[in-house]
Structure formats: C-alpha cells, structure tokens
Design an enzyme around this catalytic site. Structure first.
Site, mmCIF file in Angstrom:
data_model
loop_
_atom_site.group_PDB
_atom_site.id
_atom_site.type_symbol
_atom_site.label_atom_id
_atom_site.label_comp_id
_atom_site.label_asym_id
_atom_site.label_seq_id
_atom_site.Cartn_x
_atom_site.Cartn_y
_atom_site.Cartn_z
ATOM 1 N N SER A 519 0.811 -1.208 0.000
ATOM 2 C CA SER A 519 0.000 0.000 0.000
ATOM 3 C C SER A 519 0.844 1.259 0.000
ATOM 4 O O SER A 519 0.328 2.353 -0.013
ATOM 5 C CB SER A 519 -0.933 -0.010 1.205
ATOM 6 O OG SER A 519 -0.163 0.102 2.368
ATOM 7 N N LYS A 562 -6.243 4.440 7.992
ATOM 8 C CA LYS A 562 -5.154 5.280 7.501
ATOM 9 C C LYS A 562 -5.585 6.740 7.436
ATOM 10 O O LYS A 562 -4.821 7.637 7.793
ATOM 11 C CB LYS A 562 -4.717 4.788 6.123
ATOM 12 C CG LYS A 562 -3.962 3.453 6.186
ATOM 13 C CD LYS A 562 -3.698 2.934 4.785
ATOM 14 C CE LYS A 562 -2.921 1.616 4.838
ATOM 15 N NZ LYS A 562 -2.860 0.990 3.513
#
Ligand code: ADP
Length: 637
Positions: A519, A562
C-alpha cells in the site's frame, strides 16, 4: 434451510430500510427489541455452521469448527447442547468396593435418582450412627458405673475415653456406605455443556485426589476421592474444546479412546499420588465433541483424533464478515439487546448508540458492504460503553458512551500508534505546510486496526556501479518493486536513466511492526519522482495506494484507519485510491479535519501532492499524456 428467522418483533420501516443504519428498525432503545429464547436463534450470521450444529445435534455427530476467535464457536456448541434431548440424562454414582478398595464401583441411574439414593444411604448411615452412639453410651455407663462401685474412678474415666476413641475411629465403616455422586443431573434442564478449553488432564479425564492419611482409620475412602472429568460431566451432552492442539498428545490420545469407547475409567493423574493406585470401573462419557481452533490449530492436532472427528462428523469454517443488508443490520441491533440482557446490569442502548455500533461493525469488517462477525470484541465494546453509562447512573447508553468506549478499548497496536504520534511530536516529524523534495507522508496499518503515518524519503545519487535501490530494513523488497513500477513510467517522460542511479529509500521511524508494503507504492513513487525532478512535495498531504506499471492507482486495505491516522497527525489532505472510496467509514469528528481525495492515476496523485508550479504542471501534463490510455499505445513502440 432450517434457519428460523427471528426479526426483533419491532416495527420495520421498509421504505427507508436500505439506507438506514438500523435497517428501518423503529426503536427508541434496544429495550424494544425482543431477544429469542433459544441460543441457536441468537446466533447472527454463520448460517452454515448453524445448520450443521442443528443437523449434528439430531444425528449426534461430532463437529469441528475452524475460524477466528470470538465468532461464535463456543456459543454454537452451547446452543447445540440445548437442542439435545434431556430425557437421556443420567446421574453417576461411585461406590465403595468391599472386595477391592482401590477399584470403586460405578453405577449409572436416570437423572434425579442419584439424589434419592444418596439420601437413602445417608439416612441409613445416620440411623446406624445413632445406634452406635446409643450402644457406646450404654457401654460407657456400665464401665463407669462399675468403676464407681469398685472405687477406681480414675481407671473408669480412662476406660470410658478408650471406648469413645474406638467408636470414633471405627466410624469410617459407615461413611463408606454412602456413594459419591460424581455426576448430578438432577436439576439439569438441558443436556450438559462442558467447556474443556485449556483443561489439564485431570480436569478433562477425571482424577482421584491424594489422601495424606492412607491408613490408620483416618483415611478418606477411595471412592470419595474420585472426581469426574469434563468428559464425564458432558455425558449425553456436548464437550467443547477450543484450541484443541494445545492438549498434550497423550491426553488427546486418551480423549480419542474415550470417544471410541463411550466410557472411561477414572484414575489418579499424578503418578506419585496415592490416587494413582485407584482406578474406578468405567464411567460413561457418551458426549458429542465440538472441537474448535484456527486453521493452524487443526493442522497441529493429533491426526488420529482429527480423522476420528472428521470421519464421524462435520467440519465447518466460520465466516469473518457478512454482507451488510438491512436485515443483517437489524440483527446487529438485536445483538446489542442480547448482550445487554446477558450482562443484566448494562443500561439499554439508544437508537443512536446502536447506529454508532453498527457503523463500527462496518468499519471493523475492513470490506466494502460487509459487517464484521468478530462479535466477542464487539460485545466488549458494548460492555465498556454500557459500563460508562452505568457508572453515571444513566437510564440509557448513548452514542457518546460508545465513542468513549472505543477510545478506551483501543487495541495494543492502536495505543502503540498513538504513542508513536505522541513521541513524534517531540521531534521534527510534525506535519508542516512546507514543501520538501523527496519526502512523502505515507500511511500504513499496524496490527489489524491501527493507522499510522509513515514518512518516506527518497534520495537519488549517481550509481557507484550498476544502479541500485537501497532501502531500510525489511522493506527492501517492497521498495524495489515500487521503484520498478515507477521506473517504467519515468522512462516515458524523463531523460534520467534510473539504471545509472542509486535510489536510497528511507522509511522514517518504521518499526519492526508489520507495515504492509504494497500500500505504500504510490508513496515511494511520488518520493522518487519528486527527488528526481527536484519538485517539492506538500507536507500537509498524506497518501496510500498501490501502483501498477501502467500508473494506475490500485486499491489497498485499511483506508479508514489510515485516513484517521493522517487526520490525527495533522494532515489537511489525504490521497486514497479511487477504488477504495466506498470503503471509507471514518468517524464524524475526522470528517471536518481532513479532505479525502480519491485518485485513479499517478498523475492525479502528483497533481495533488507536488508543489511549485510551473515545473509541477509541466510534469503532470507529461505524465497524463503517457499514463493510462496513452501508455498502452506507447507500450508497443
Ligand atoms: P469463539 O468460541 O468463536 O471464540 P464465542 O462463541 O465464545 O466465540 O463468542 C463470544 C461471545 O460473543 C458470545 O458469548 C456471544 O455473546 C458473542 N457472539 C459470538 N459470535 C456470535 C454470533 N455469531 N452471534 C451473536 N453473538 C455472538
């Protein structure tokens, strides 16, 4: 199938159900929701496991459940015991064996009979004792009377004492008559459920206590020292063993024997104890075994035991998430009612508190349009929130309480992540409005549910030999891959030959924790391009996303966490993959703190992240023309 649909017995507004967090449920609080009586009807999701439990209960088959903790394995096993017939239940009595004191006799009688037998024996023993004392006092009276007549009173008292002692210590004979009821189902309203998770051999298989006075009239008769194991208490019911592989192999072997024979003699488990000399006649243990564990546990369990269960039963996987539908959301509301009822002391939840919990179930699923089935931790949240309301003597648990509970019940990883952020504030790692070349705020997930901001720095230097990608720690592989992907794009618009450069990539303060590499690839790409082209990166922007060779931004996991981490760290914008847009379930408080910018292509990412026009504009324009569609055509040349 066999599933009985239990809607909470409350009015449902079908019109709004689809978009309503409560699935159209018209309630003021969870008090309005009816909780089904049978445990099996309280189970949410896990339809397959539920059907199997119902089927296995009818057929008396063993079941193996494989899946994550807290998804309902033990709940289902318990539910199964409620489905078994209670007419079969038995009491088990252990009797003194006059022929061999070390081999007590075992008798099985219908449930409830045991108490009557014990009472009858006690009554008889009491009568005998009474007769004995009468007899004793008569003898004492005669002796003392004779002594008084002959004038030797002292001798008389001594003789009386001796007689008393003799009677006192030969009393054991009558105690031995009363059997020891080791399994008592007299008051049992459903078939037994025994949880033998983590049990040691004695607790599982039964034991005979040590007797410190093994002779001399002080000893406890051996049959009275016999203690049943879970396998015996589970007779005609369910024996549940979670993490079955943690039982030592010898115990697993004995467990298998017990399953095969349907009976198992009890003996002292510690070798040097006097109990080890004692072994009862076989004690019935005709139970249904529900073994559980994660996949790993299954692979490590005794193969013969596993085959036995598999061969004579069912194996079922537990789901971790379930599709989010209005009906399911209504069941989650019922879940809260169930937990409140089970606890008994928590105030019921307001509709808004329920909504917040359902939102949390969505968030925790980590999957688009799904709800988590990890109910144990969700139930923990219910209890913490309820406790907050209870501590303040309120009638209801509110949304505020749920939010506060979430704050309190943060996982270790989350606390660690917070700690990181705290500590970082002491150093220079704060977010600024400035632009810095080659430095990008990446985002990662620690543990399962904690976001953390993880700056990445890239530096380009002339290669000493062939060009290399040099990264810190375990992230080397990931860095190489990201650079490889981005280099295909760079080739198209830049004169710089990456193979002649060393690219140093540093992950600032990346701990040893599992930072998911994939990611971060747009982060690395952005850092490299920024360093290569000397264009600064806006430090108030954070980003997450995976990069394809074509420059597409691909979806990643944990976006919600996140985004929250970026907001907490003080960023004003966060870039996420466009494909992840629907996975965003951030809490309201963060919504105002940060702007979420979905991007589908690296050119869009750079447009947001880079600073300093006109250099940036020209770069983004060049990129736009070569990535995506244009890239395909150029590919062939
Ligand atoms: P496991 O045995 O899989 O570790 P448990 O059955 O012990 O999990 O679950 C713990 C608690 O969580 C249960 O007592 C129940 O309150 C709740 N729970 C777990 N799974 C479910 C489910 N599928 N439906 C409703 N409640 C559940």
């Amino acid at each position: 199938g066999s599933s009985v649909e239990v809607d909470p017995g409350v009015e449902v507004d079908e019109e709004i159900a689809e978009d309503d967090l409560l699935g159209g449920l018209r309630i003021d609080s969870t008090e309005d929701i009816e909780v089904p009586d049978r445990l099996v009807d309280q189970v949410i999701g896990q339809d397959e496991a539920r059907d199997i439990i119902i089927k296995a209960a009818k057929q008396r088959r063993h079941v193996m459940m494989i899946g994550s903790p807290g998804t309902g394995k033990s709940m289902l096993a318990k539910a199964m015991s409620q489905l078994l017939p209670k007419e079969d239940l038995q009491d088990v009595l252990v009797y003194h064996n006059p022929d061999d004191g070390n081999e007590p006799k075992v008798r099985t009688v219908p449930a409830g009979k045991g108490d009557q037998i014990i009472d009858a024996h006690k009554e008889e023993a009491r009568k005998r004792n009474q007769m004995r004392s009468i007899l004793m006092w008569i003898i004492i009276a005669i002796v003392v009377g004779y002594a008084i007549l002959t004038g030797s009173i002292l001798l008389g008292i001594l003789a009386a004492g001796i007689i008393w002692l003799i009677f006192r210590y030969t009393n054991r004979g009558t105690d031995a008559m009363v059997p020891n009821m080791i399994v008592n189902n007299g008051d049992q309203r459903v078939a037994p459920f025994e949880d033998a998770t983590g049990a040691h051999a004695g607790a599982l298989l039964g034991d005979v206590r040590h007797d410190p006075f093994q002779s001399g009239g002080m000893e406890t008769p051996s049959h009275d020292r016999v203690e049943p194991g879970s396998i015996h208490k589970a007779n005609k019911g369910v024996l549940f063993v979670d993490e079955i592989n943690t039982l030592d192999i010898r115990t697993q072997q004995k467990l298998m024997t017990a399953i095969q024979e349907g009976e198992f003699a009890i003996t002292g488990q510690s070798e040097r104890s006097s109990g080890a000399m004692v072994q009862t006649e076989p004690v019935p243990c005709d139970f249904i075994m529900v073994a559980a564990g994660n996949l790993d546990a299954m692979e490590n369990m005794h193969p013969a035991l596993r085959n036995r269960i598999k061969g004579y039963g069912y194996e079922v996987y537990m789901d971790d998430t379930i599709e989010d539908t209005p009906e399911m959301r209504r069941k989650y509301a019922r879940f809260i009612a169930q937990e409140v009822e089970r606890d008994g002391r928590l105030p019921h939840f307001t509709d808004e508190a329920v909504e917040e919990l359902i939102l949390e179930a969505k968030r925790r699923s980590g999957r688009k349009n799904h709800l988590t089935l990890h109910f144990r931790s969700l139930g923990g949240l219910v209890r913490v929130a309820g406790d907050i309301a209870r501590a303040e003597d309120r009638d209801h648990t509110t949304r505020e309480d749920v939010l506060q509970a979430k704050e309190r019940s943060r996982s270790i990883e989350q606390q660690l992540a917070d700690d990181y952020i705290e500590r970082r504030k002491d150093y220079e790692l704060q977010v600024t409005e400035d632009g810095v070349e080659g430095r990008v705020n990446g985002l990662a997930v620690m543990g399962e549910d904690s976001g953390i901001m993880l700056p990445v720095m890239a530096e380009i230097a002339p290669a000493q030999g062939g060009g290399q990608v040099i990264a810190t720690g375990k992230l080397q592989e990931m860095a190489e891959e990201s650079v490889q992907n981005v280099s295909a794009i760079i080739k198209k618009f830049s004169d710089v030959d990456l193979s002649e450069k060393d690219i140093h990539i540093q992950f600032v303060q990346a701990g040893q924790q599992g930072v998911d590499g994939d990611s971060a690839s747009i982060t690395v790409a952005t850092a490299v391009i920024s360093a290569l082209e000397d264009i600064p990166v806006d430090q108030s922007v954070a980003m997450t996303g995976s990069l394809s060779v074509r420059g597409d931004v691909l979806p990643v996991g944990g976006v919600t966490h996140k985004i929250e981490a970026a907001a907490k760290a003080g960023c004003s914008k966060v870039i996420i993959p466009a494909a992840n847009e629907q996975d965003v379930m951030i809490e309201e408080e963060y919504e105002e703190m940060i702007e979420i910018i979905p991007c589908a292509n690296i050119s869009e990412v750079l447009d947001v992240a880079l600073m300093g026009e006109p250099k940036k504009d020209s770069l983004v324009d060049r990129l736009k023309s070569i990535t995506s569609t244009a890239f395909d055509q150029n590919q062939g040349t």
